[in-house]
Write a protein that holds these residues in place. Structure first.
Motif, mmCIF file in Angstrom:
data_model
loop_
_atom_site.group_PDB
_atom_site.id
_atom_site.type_symbol
_atom_site.label_atom_id
_atom_site.label_comp_id
_atom_site.label_asym_id
_atom_site.label_seq_id
_atom_site.Cartn_x
_atom_site.Cartn_y
_atom_site.Cartn_z
ATOM 1 N N TRP A 20 -1.025 -18.339 -4.431
ATOM 2 C CA TRP A 20 -1.009 -18.599 -2.984
ATOM 3 C C TRP A 20 -2.435 -18.419 -2.451
ATOM 4 N N LYS A 21 -2.924 -19.401 -1.750
ATOM 5 C CA LYS A 21 -4.250 -19.374 -1.128
ATOM 6 C C LYS A 21 -5.366 -19.744 -2.118
ATOM 7 N N SER A 22 -5.017 -20.063 -3.346
ATOM 8 C CA SER A 22 -6.023 -20.539 -4.309
ATOM 9 C C SER A 22 -6.248 -22.018 -4.025
ATOM 10 N N TYR A 206 4.756 -9.299 -4.242
ATOM 11 C CA TYR A 206 3.681 -10.232 -3.853
ATOM 12 C C TYR A 206 2.760 -9.578 -2.827
ATOM 13 N N SER A 207 1.605 -10.176 -2.633
ATOM 14 C CA SER A 207 0.545 -9.597 -1.780
ATOM 15 C C SER A 207 0.238 -8.150 -2.164
ATOM 16 N N PRO A 208 0.106 -7.860 -3.453
ATOM 17 C CA PRO A 208 -0.080 -6.460 -3.867
ATOM 18 C C PRO A 208 -1.419 -5.880 -3.419
ATOM 19 N N LEU A 209 -2.367 -6.775 -3.080
ATOM 20 C CA LEU A 209 -3.686 -6.292 -2.643
ATOM 21 C C LEU A 209 -3.835 -6.440 -1.123
ATOM 22 N N GLY A 210 -2.763 -6.827 -0.447
ATOM 23 C CA GLY A 210 -2.813 -6.978 1.008
ATOM 24 C C GLY A 210 -3.230 -8.362 1.463
ATOM 25 N N SER A 211 -3.447 -9.289 0.523
ATOM 26 C CA SER A 211 -3.705 -10.711 0.860
ATOM 27 C C SER A 211 -4.682 -10.885 2.026
ATOM 28 N N LYS A 212 -5.869 -10.347 1.879
ATOM 29 C CA LYS A 212 -6.825 -10.413 2.999
ATOM 30 C C LYS A 212 -7.284 -11.843 3.288
ATOM 31 N N ASP A 213 -7.041 -12.772 2.376
ATOM 32 C CA ASP A 213 -7.439 -14.168 2.579
ATOM 33 C C ASP A 213 -6.329 -15.014 3.212
ATOM 34 N N ARG A 214 -5.344 -14.356 3.847
ATOM 35 C CA ARG A 214 -4.276 -15.130 4.522
ATOM 36 C C ARG A 214 -4.845 -16.001 5.634
ATOM 37 N N THR A 243 -10.356 -0.167 -6.236
ATOM 38 C CA THR A 243 -9.135 0.034 -5.441
ATOM 39 C C THR A 243 -8.077 -1.021 -5.827
ATOM 40 N N ALA A 244 -8.524 -2.262 -6.080
ATOM 41 C CA ALA A 244 -7.566 -3.309 -6.477
ATOM 42 C C ALA A 244 -6.845 -2.891 -7.761
ATOM 43 N N GLN A 245 -7.585 -2.333 -8.696
ATOM 44 C CA GLN A 245 -6.955 -1.936 -9.962
ATOM 45 C C GLN A 245 -5.911 -0.827 -9.747
ATOM 46 N N PRO A 260 -1.163 -10.330 -8.547
ATOM 47 C CA PRO A 260 -2.370 -10.434 -7.718
ATOM 48 C C PRO A 260 -3.012 -11.808 -7.851
ATOM 49 N N LYS A 261 -3.475 -12.339 -6.703
ATOM 50 C CA LYS A 261 -4.163 -13.636 -6.698
ATOM 51 C C LYS A 261 -5.663 -13.406 -6.782
ATOM 52 N N SER A 262 -6.329 -14.205 -7.614
ATOM 53 C CA SER A 262 -7.781 -14.282 -7.539
ATOM 54 C C SER A 262 -8.226 -15.621 -8.100
ATOM 55 N N VAL A 263 -9.343 -16.117 -7.578
ATOM 56 C CA VAL A 263 -9.960 -17.313 -8.168
ATOM 57 C C VAL A 263 -11.330 -16.963 -8.746
ATOM 58 N N SER A 264 -11.664 -15.666 -8.741
ATOM 59 C CA SER A 264 -12.965 -15.253 -9.273
ATOM 60 C C SER A 264 -12.785 -14.734 -10.700
ATOM 61 N N GLU A 266 -14.485 -12.790 -12.493
ATOM 62 C CA GLU A 266 -14.747 -11.339 -12.607
ATOM 63 C C GLU A 266 -13.533 -10.533 -12.130
ATOM 64 N N ARG A 267 -12.958 -10.973 -10.981
ATOM 65 C CA ARG A 267 -11.820 -10.217 -10.456
ATOM 66 C C ARG A 267 -10.532 -10.519 -11.234
ATOM 67 N N ILE A 268 -10.403 -11.736 -11.758
ATOM 68 C CA ILE A 268 -9.228 -12.051 -12.598
ATOM 69 C C ILE A 268 -9.211 -11.092 -13.799
ATOM 70 N N LYS A 269 -10.386 -10.862 -14.367
ATOM 71 C CA LYS A 269 -10.490 -9.977 -15.530
ATOM 72 C C LYS A 269 -10.260 -8.520 -15.123
ATOM 73 N N GLN A 270 -10.881 -8.157 -14.016
ATOM 74 C CA GLN A 270 -10.734 -6.785 -13.527
ATOM 75 C C GLN A 270 -9.246 -6.472 -13.273
ATOM 76 N N ASN A 271 -8.551 -7.405 -12.674
ATOM 77 C CA ASN A 271 -7.143 -7.185 -12.354
ATOM 78 C C ASN A 271 -6.311 -7.054 -13.633
ATOM 79 N N TYR A 272 -6.644 -7.872 -14.621
ATOM 80 C CA TYR A 272 -5.940 -7.798 -15.915
ATOM 81 C C TYR A 272 -6.131 -6.420 -16.549
HETATM 82 P P1 A2P Z 1 -10.577 -13.747 -4.667
HETATM 83 O O1 A2P Z 1 -9.567 -14.813 -4.945
HETATM 84 O O2 A2P Z 1 -11.854 -14.281 -4.119
HETATM 85 O O3 A2P Z 1 -10.784 -12.803 -5.823
HETATM 86 P P2 A2P Z 1 -3.200 -10.758 -2.845
HETATM 87 O O4 A2P Z 1 -3.022 -10.849 -4.312
HETATM 88 O O5 A2P Z 1 -2.633 -9.492 -2.254
HETATM 89 O O6 A2P Z 1 -2.726 -11.996 -2.119
HETATM 90 O O7 A2P Z 1 -4.750 -10.655 -2.539
HETATM 91 C C1 A2P Z 1 -5.635 -11.715 -2.796
HETATM 92 C C2 A2P Z 1 -6.951 -11.427 -2.118
HETATM 93 O O8 A2P Z 1 -7.593 -10.317 -2.777
HETATM 94 C C3 A2P Z 1 -7.912 -12.576 -2.235
HETATM 95 O O9 A2P Z 1 -8.742 -12.585 -1.084
HETATM 96 C C4 A2P Z 1 -8.714 -12.249 -3.489
HETATM 97 O O10 A2P Z 1 -9.988 -12.841 -3.449
HETATM 98 C C5 A2P Z 1 -8.813 -10.755 -3.354
HETATM 99 N N1 A2P Z 1 -8.934 -10.065 -4.650
HETATM 100 C C6 A2P Z 1 -8.322 -10.353 -5.813
HETATM 101 N N2 A2P Z 1 -8.663 -9.473 -6.766
HETATM 102 C C7 A2P Z 1 -9.523 -8.607 -6.196
HETATM 103 C C8 A2P Z 1 -10.237 -7.474 -6.665
HETATM 104 N N3 A2P Z 1 -10.109 -7.070 -7.924
HETATM 105 N N4 A2P Z 1 -11.041 -6.833 -5.800
HETATM 106 C C9 A2P Z 1 -11.159 -7.253 -4.502
HETATM 107 N N5 A2P Z 1 -10.510 -8.297 -3.990
HETATM 108 C C10 A2P Z 1 -9.694 -8.978 -4.834
#
Ligand code: A2P
Length: 316
Positions: A20-22, A206-214, A243-245, A260-264, A266-272
């Protein structure tokens, strides 16, 4: 990666990639990169506007032998304008075509809210259909038909309350395998989680990181920012993590599935890698104390004058 067992004996990887939001232009590479580093579960939906590009990422990943189809788990969701029973199988077939797949692993009713067929997103109350006009159990019968036809291995719901789940469970032939709902330390959903666990319904956060990109229409003023919470920051420092981890591992510790959603990259790996953190009882207790019952995705965008939906009755 840990798998959880669903109520029909099938399994689901506990950790997945949200889409979502990717944006198109980003999501293909995100999917390919995620699969290349070990992700086995991708969460999709047609309303995210990117299933075709997710499909390209999947197709290239199979062609390049990054993964095999049978080793990954793909979820999608029935949009609100396809709630009539006869519309479910065609909607799923469209999603399969867009994702370039023969079957889905999981198909969910996206919301307990129905729209008219020609309305993608309503601008006023006239675009909605009430749940007496299109009862959720009828939509569920369409989901059952999709499962019977072999188009999907598991069926479930999203954004459903205990009351709405009870209604399905008492009247269905195939029990729902999943309820996917917003869940994080500010919305811990203890009662709904316990209900799902007691009734053998898996629970995805869903939105486990608070979805700041809504997008703006899904945002309220002065929202609490989950990723900047001081308690989470302290726990992150203690574990030399982000904090995301910590948020991701908290969801995993509670035996929920987390996407968790990410398109980066670095963050995709960090989240994994969050899966490798060990939170202790003290960490879990400190996070438990953060609950605010705060919804970021509060469904108010479905509420208009002259329609039967209210924020209260969507969640009740
Ligand atoms: P990005 O896609 O640029 O990494 P949620 O999963 O709650 O919907 O949150 C997604 C939001 O959190 C996106 O803005 C995403 O940005 C960001 N995000 C994903 N992984 C991380 C992370 N490890 N640290 C900080 N922000 C993150």
């Amino acid at each position: 990666m840990k798998n959880l067992t669903l109520n029909n004996g099938n399994t689901i990887p506990q950790f997945g990639l949200g889409t979502w939001k990717s944006e198109p232009g980003e999501v293909k590479n995100a999917v390919k990169y995620a699969l290349s580093i070990g992700y086995q579960h991708i969460d999709c939906a047609p309303i995210y506007g990117n299933e075709k590009e997710v499909g390209e990422g999947l197709k290239e990943s199979f062609a390049e032998k990054i993964v095999n189809r049978e080793d990954i788990f793909i979820t999608s969701k029935l949009w609100n304008n396809r709630h009539y029973k006869q519309d479910v199988v065609p909607a799923l077939k469209q999603t399969l075509q867009d994702l370039q797949l023969d079957y889905l692993d999981l198909y969910l009713i996206h919301w307990p809210v129905a729209f008219k067929s020609d309305v993608n997103f309503p601008e006023d109350g006239s675009g909605l259909l009430s749940l007496s006009e299109v009862p959720l159990i009828e939509t569920w019968q369409g989901m059952e038909e999709a499962a019977r036809e072999g188009l999907v291995k598991n069926i479930g719901v999203s954004n459903f309350s205990i009351k709405k789940l009870e209604n399905i469970r008492l009247n269905c032939n195939l029990q729902p395998s999943m309820n996917q709902v917003e869940c994080h330390p500010y919305l811990q959903q203890d009662e709904l989680l316990a209900y799902c666990q007691n009734n053998d319904i898996a629970f995805t956060a869903y939105s486990p990181l608070g979805s700041k990109d809504r997008p703006k229409f899904v945002k309220n003023d002065n929202e609490p920012i989950l990723l900047e919470n001081e308690v989470i920051k302290k726990i992150a420092q203690k574990h030399q993590a982000t904090t995301a981890q910590i948020l991701i591992k908290w969801a995993i510790e509670r035996e929920t599935i987390v996407i968790p959603k990410s398109v980066s990259p670095e963050r995709i790996k960090q989240n994994y890698e969050a899966q490798n953190i060990s939170l202790d009882t003290e960490d879990m207790e400190q996070i438990q104390a953060l609950n605010l019952n705060y919804r970021y995705v509060d469904a108010s965008f479905f509420v208009f004058p002259n329609s039967s939906y209210t924020v209260e009755n969507i969640w009740e």
